[in-house]
Design a protein around this motif. Structure first.
Motif, short mmCIF file in Angstrom:
data_model
loop_
_atom_site.label_atom_id
_atom_site.label_comp_id
_atom_site.label_asym_id
_atom_site.label_seq_id
_atom_site.Cartn_x
_atom_site.Cartn_y
_atom_site.Cartn_z
N THR A 258 0.85 -1.19 0.00
CA THR A 258 0.00 0.00 0.00
C THR A 258 0.88 1.24 0.00
O THR A 258 1.80 1.35 0.79
N LEU A 259 0.61 2.16 -0.93
CA LEU A 259 1.38 3.40 -1.06
C LEU A 259 0.45 4.58 -1.18
O LEU A 259 -0.74 4.44 -1.47
N TYR A 260 1.03 5.73 -1.04
CA TYR A 260 0.34 7.00 -1.26
C TYR A 260 -0.95 7.10 -0.47
O TYR A 260 -0.94 6.91 0.72
N SER A 261 -2.04 7.33 -1.11
CA SER A 261 -3.32 7.56 -0.42
C SER A 261 -4.06 6.25 -0.17
O SER A 261 -5.26 6.15 -0.37
N GLY A 262 -3.33 5.24 0.27
CA GLY A 262 -3.95 3.95 0.54
C GLY A 262 -4.18 3.11 -0.70
O GLY A 262 -4.94 2.15 -0.66
N TRP A 263 -3.55 3.45 -1.81
CA TRP A 263 -3.71 2.68 -3.04
C TRP A 263 -2.90 1.40 -2.95
O TRP A 263 -1.79 1.38 -2.43
N HIS A 264 -3.44 0.33 -3.48
CA HIS A 264 -2.80 -0.98 -3.41
C HIS A 264 -2.05 -1.27 -4.71
O HIS A 264 -2.56 -1.02 -5.80
N TYR A 265 -0.85 -1.78 -4.57
CA TYR A 265 -0.01 -2.16 -5.71
C TYR A 265 0.32 -3.64 -5.59
O TYR A 265 0.46 -4.17 -4.50
#
Length: 94
Positions: free
Chosen positions: A2-9
């Motif tokens: 999870t990075l940035y504004s809670g976005w999943h990669y």
């Protein structure tokens, strides 16, 4: 991850030849690059991130690496400290 504004990669281990084939130019009308959104070596010593809806990239790594980008005459690079907004001047992050 999870990075940035809670976005999943989803992180996938691949070489440059493999990664360059995953997204061909024109696949998405708003993003025409062929590179992944997130790139880092196995030792995690540096990182290049380009969000799907941005037209800029963020680079993180050792000071000498970052300094080489800041000094490159063909790049419009600027430093951003950890914890600060890295959005380029005149741009709006959503």
């Amino acid at each position: 991850m999870t990075l940035y504004s809670g976005w999943h990669y989803v992180l996938v281990e691949a070489g440059p030849e493999q990664a360059a084939t995953w997204r061909q130019s024109g696949d998405w009308s708003f993003w025409t690059g062929a590179l992944p959104n997130l790139m880092l070596p196995a030792d995690r010593s540096w990182l290049v991130s380009t969000l799907w809806d941005d037209d800029w990239s963020c680079i993180g790594g050792p000071a000498e690496l970052v300094t080489s980008f800041l000094r490159h005459p063909d790049l419009r690079a600027r430093a951003a400290a950890l914890g600060h907004d890295a959005t380029p001047p005149g741009r709006q992050a959503f």
